[in-house]
Design a protein around this motif. Structure first.
Motif, PDB file in Angstrom:
ATOM      1  N   THR A 156      37.096  52.764  84.744  1.00 17.25           N
ATOM      2  CA  THR A 156      37.306  51.755  85.780  1.00 17.25           C
ATOM      3  C   THR A 156      36.362  50.565  85.629  1.00 17.25           C
ATOM      4  O   THR A 156      36.779  49.415  85.783  1.00 17.25           O
ATOM      5  N   VAL A 157      35.090  50.821  85.305  1.00 17.63           N
ATOM      6  CA  VAL A 157      34.142  49.705  85.148  1.00 17.63           C
ATOM      7  C   VAL A 157      34.540  48.817  83.979  1.00 17.63           C
ATOM      8  O   VAL A 157      34.458  47.582  84.053  1.00 17.63           O
ATOM      9  N   LEU A 158      34.995  49.422  82.899  1.00 17.03           N
ATOM     10  CA  LEU A 158      35.279  48.651  81.689  1.00 17.03           C
ATOM     11  C   LEU A 158      36.639  47.971  81.705  1.00 17.03           C
ATOM     12  O   LEU A 158      36.851  47.000  80.974  1.00 17.03           O
ATOM     13  N   LEU A 198      46.742  48.903  79.326  1.00 15.61           N
ATOM     14  CA  LEU A 198      46.158  47.617  79.704  1.00 15.61           C
ATOM     15  C   LEU A 198      45.965  46.705  78.495  1.00 15.61           C
ATOM     16  O   LEU A 198      46.091  45.480  78.606  1.00 15.61           O
ATOM     17  N   VAL A 199      45.648  47.283  77.322  1.00 16.55           N
ATOM     18  CA  VAL A 199      45.593  46.472  76.100  1.00 16.55           C
ATOM     19  C   VAL A 199      46.951  45.826  75.846  1.00 16.55           C
ATOM     20  O   VAL A 199      47.055  44.613  75.597  1.00 16.55           O
ATOM     21  N   LEU A 200      48.009  46.629  75.912  1.00 16.40           N
ATOM     22  CA  LEU A 200      49.348  46.105  75.652  1.00 16.40           C
ATOM     23  C   LEU A 200      49.774  45.104  76.718  1.00 16.40           C
ATOM     24  O   LEU A 200      50.447  44.104  76.416  1.00 16.40           O
ATOM     25  N   PRO A 256      35.995  50.732  90.516  1.00 16.21           N
ATOM     26  CA  PRO A 256      36.927  49.607  90.584  1.00 16.21           C
ATOM     27  C   PRO A 256      36.273  48.295  90.997  1.00 16.21           C
ATOM     28  O   PRO A 256      36.620  47.229  90.468  1.00 16.21           O
ATOM     29  N   ASN A 257      35.317  48.340  91.943  1.00 15.18           N
ATOM     30  CA  ASN A 257      34.657  47.101  92.361  1.00 15.18           C
ATOM     31  C   ASN A 257      33.864  46.483  91.212  1.00 15.18           C
ATOM     32  O   ASN A 257      33.916  45.273  90.972  1.00 15.18           O
ATOM     33  N   LEU A 258      33.113  47.319  90.481  1.00 13.22           N
ATOM     34  CA  LEU A 258      32.367  46.808  89.338  1.00 13.22           C
ATOM     35  C   LEU A 258      33.311  46.350  88.226  1.00 13.22           C
ATOM     36  O   LEU A 258      33.040  45.359  87.532  1.00 13.22           O
ATOM     37  N   GLY A 259      34.419  47.063  88.066  1.00 10.71           N
ATOM     38  CA  GLY A 259      35.395  46.672  87.062  1.00 10.71           C
ATOM     39  C   GLY A 259      36.020  45.322  87.367  1.00 10.71           C
ATOM     40  O   GLY A 259      36.243  44.499  86.453  1.00 10.71           O
ATOM     41  N   ASN A 260      36.321  45.078  88.630  1.00 10.07           N
ATOM     42  CA  ASN A 260      36.847  43.764  89.011  1.00 10.07           C
ATOM     43  C   ASN A 260      35.829  42.662  88.736  1.00 10.07           C
ATOM     44  O   ASN A 260      36.179  41.564  88.279  1.00 10.07           O
ATOM     45  N   LEU A 261      34.543  42.952  89.012  1.00  9.81           N
ATOM     46  CA  LEU A 261      33.495  41.971  88.737  1.00  9.81           C
ATOM     47  C   LEU A 261      33.388  41.708  87.238  1.00  9.81           C
ATOM     48  O   LEU A 261      33.322  40.549  86.796  1.00  9.81           O
ATOM     49  N   ARG A 262      33.370  42.779  86.421  1.00 10.59           N
ATOM     50  CA  ARG A 262      33.294  42.614  84.966  1.00 10.59           C
ATOM     51  C   ARG A 262      34.465  41.789  84.446  1.00 10.59           C
ATOM     52  O   ARG A 262      34.297  40.852  83.652  1.00 10.59           O
ATOM     53  N   GLY A 263      35.673  42.133  84.909  1.00 10.82           N
ATOM     54  CA  GLY A 263      36.849  41.418  84.450  1.00 10.82           C
ATOM     55  C   GLY A 263      36.788  39.939  84.805  1.00 10.82           C
ATOM     56  O   GLY A 263      37.130  39.075  83.982  1.00 10.82           O
ATOM     57  N   GLY A 264      36.352  39.648  86.024  1.00  7.11           N
ATOM     58  CA  GLY A 264      36.259  38.252  86.438  1.00  7.11           C
ATOM     59  C   GLY A 264      35.253  37.467  85.617  1.00  7.11           C
ATOM     60  O   GLY A 264      35.506  36.315  85.234  1.00  7.11           O
ATOM     61  N   LEU A 265      34.099  38.083  85.309  1.00  9.90           N
ATOM     62  CA  LEU A 265      33.087  37.385  84.511  1.00  9.90           C
ATOM     63  C   LEU A 265      33.571  37.131  83.086  1.00  9.90           C
ATOM     64  O   LEU A 265      33.419  36.028  82.550  1.00  9.90           O
ATOM     65  N   LEU A 294      41.467  41.516  79.616  1.00  8.72           N
ATOM     66  CA  LEU A 294      42.275  42.727  79.673  1.00  8.72           C
ATOM     67  C   LEU A 294      42.205  43.510  78.363  1.00  8.72           C
ATOM     68  O   LEU A 294      41.973  44.726  78.366  1.00  8.72           O
ATOM     69  N   VAL A 295      42.419  42.829  77.257  1.00 10.38           N
ATOM     70  CA  VAL A 295      42.456  43.509  75.962  1.00 10.38           C
ATOM     71  C   VAL A 295      41.091  44.107  75.629  1.00 10.38           C
ATOM     72  O   VAL A 295      40.987  45.270  75.218  1.00 10.38           O
ATOM     73  N   SER A 296      40.035  43.337  75.812  1.00 11.10           N
ATOM     74  CA  SER A 296      38.695  43.848  75.506  1.00 11.10           C
ATOM     75  C   SER A 296      38.337  45.016  76.417  1.00 11.10           C
ATOM     76  O   SER A 296      37.749  46.003  75.964  1.00 11.10           O
ATOM     77  N   GLY A 297      38.710  44.916  77.693  1.00 13.58           N
ATOM     78  CA  GLY A 297      38.432  46.013  78.607  1.00 13.58           C
ATOM     79  C   GLY A 297      39.172  47.276  78.228  1.00 13.58           C
ATOM     80  O   GLY A 297      38.612  48.385  78.249  1.00 13.58           O
ATOM     81  N   GLY A 298      40.446  47.142  77.868  1.00 15.26           N
ATOM     82  CA  GLY A 298      41.211  48.312  77.461  1.00 15.26           C
ATOM     83  C   GLY A 298      40.652  48.952  76.211  1.00 15.26           C
ATOM     84  O   GLY A 298      40.577  50.186  76.101  1.00 15.26           O
TER      85      GLY A 298
END
Length: 419
Positions: free
Chosen positions: A237-239, A303-305, A361-370, A381-385
């Motif tokens: 979830t964080v990643l 999520l990568v796809l 999920p909260n930290l994951g949303n923050l990571r994704g936004g940054l 999205l791709v890097s996180g997946g």
């Protein structure tokens, strides 16, 4: 494999009337809680027109869980869990009733509203670890995963239904009525638990205060399978949690259509419902560790796809797959926690699981936004997946525990660290 074998396993509803009553009460209460979540967000925005205050709603809900969760778990492991759950349910109902009073009044400062939300979340932080012992104490061990899947599918259904009901009632009856209905919904939750027998800890009771919390943390760090399950979920979830990226990806790839954005959010929930409905084969398998690893890998791959696709319908299909994988991972994680944790420690470990479920999920949303701010939504999205897939590959080594785990392997109530 027959279709009946693949469908949701409903044996717990037949074998345990107490579990059936609890499930009904929990489902109705969740409906009210999701209505209140939407109503609070609506009231705060309507009062302040401030995104900062709107963001503070999530903070008011999450901070009590993080601050008090482990201490609440230590208390739960020293007391009758049934009584603690009833106390927490009454506390949440009173908070909803006070929310209704201020909703009908209409002139309460927003800080008071958020204080009531935080108080209700604090009672929730107490009730969650108490409720964590109900399924393994009320059901045979081979039905624990099925009971958790039933909890999951009703929760997913209420997550879809609750906001829709709140939207209708807010327009017709106002915010006070929505809060009042939530307070009444706790009555069924109270009824579901009232008829239970006393449920004191089996084995050595928790030591008071910080010492009890530290004992729980020592178990978590020393038990390979439970530690691996929580770390795998937290890493996934964080990643790679994607929700904060949906508006940007929708604008970048799909023309910013608000209808598409809403479908993105719904697709995750639909996938979860479908996975729960056809979870019988998985819950009967008795191998939650490998299932969790495969489901977490499926989440990351989907999520990568999704980050690479340019077609909205393909994207929705991939998000549906991601939602299904997430649900199977959650059911497997909870099965590992509740079948491998000694009863005397289950309140504290369940509290840690709740914190992971809130924080990830909260930290994951923050990571994704940054990351999206530095690059793009698709890149985030791709890097996180891909990072999720790498974490799952590493997670296979947390456990021979996770790879080999079968809930049929019995644990004693005095078990300590797994070798």
């Amino acid at each position: 494999m027959s279709l009946a074998h693949a469908l949701l396993d409903v044996r717990p509803l037949r074998s345990s009337p107490a579990f059936r009553r609890l499930l009904i009460g929990r489902t109705v209460s969740l409906l009210g809680s999701f209505m209140t979540t939407v109503t609070v967000m609506f009231q705060v925005w309507d009062t302040t027109r401030s995104t900062a205050w709107s963001g503070a709603v999530g903070l008011a809900q999450a901070l009590p869980m993080a601050a008090f969760g482990l201490f609440a778990g230590a208390w739960v492991d020293r007391a009758d869990r049934r009584r603690v759950y009833l106390l927490a349910t009454v506390g949440q109902a009173v908070c909803s009733l006070l929310l209704a009073v201020q909703g009908f009044d209409g002139h309460v400062p927003v800080a008071v509203l958020l204080a009531l939300v935080a108080a209700q979340s604090s009672f929730g932080a107490l009730g969650a670890p108490a409720a964590g012992v109900f399924v393994p104490r009320l059901l045979p061990k081979e039905q624990v995963a099925a009971g958790l899947a039933l909890n999951q599918i009703t929760g997913q259904a209420m997550m879809l239904l609750g906001p829709a009901v709140a939207g209708v009632l807010l327009g017709r009856l106002g915010i006070g009525t929505c809060y009042l209905l939530d307070s009444l919904s706790f009555g069924l939750s109270f009824y579901g638990a009232f008829g239970l027998p006393a449920l004191p800890p089996e084995g050595e009771r928790s030591r008071p205060g910080l010492r009890g919390v530290l004992d729980g943390l020592r178990f978590l760090t020393g038990h390979r399978a439970v530690r691996g399950a929580l770390l795998t979920d937290l890493a996934a979830t964080v990643l790679s949690f994607p929700v904060s990226l949906f508006p940007l990806v929708n604008a970048e790839r799909f023309g910013g259509d608000p209808g598409t954005l809403g479908l993105f959010l719904s697709a995750l929930a639909v996938g979860g419902l479908l996975a729960s409905a056809f979870s019988g084969a998985v819950t009967r398998l008795g191998r939650p560790g490998p299932v969790m690893l495969c489901a977490s890998a499926g989440w990351g791959a989907a999520l990568v796809l999704f980050g690479l696709t340019t077609g909205p319908w393909t994207g929705l299909g991939l998000l549906t797959l991601a939602g299904a994988a997430d649900t199977l991972a959650v059911v497997s994680r909870s099965t590992i926690v509740q079948t491998r944790t000694p009863d005397a420690l289950l309140g504290r470990v369940t509290a840690a699981e709740q914190i992971v479920g809130q924080a990830g999920p909260n930290l994951g949303n923050l990571r994704g936004g940054l990351v999206a701010g530095w690059t793009s939504g698709a890149t985030a999205l791709v890097s996180g997946g891909l990072l999720c897939l790498a974490a799952v590959a590493a997670g296979g080594g947390y456990g021979r525990g996770l790879n080999l785990l079968s809930p049929s392997r019995h644990h004693s109530s005095t078990a300590g660290h797994e070798p």
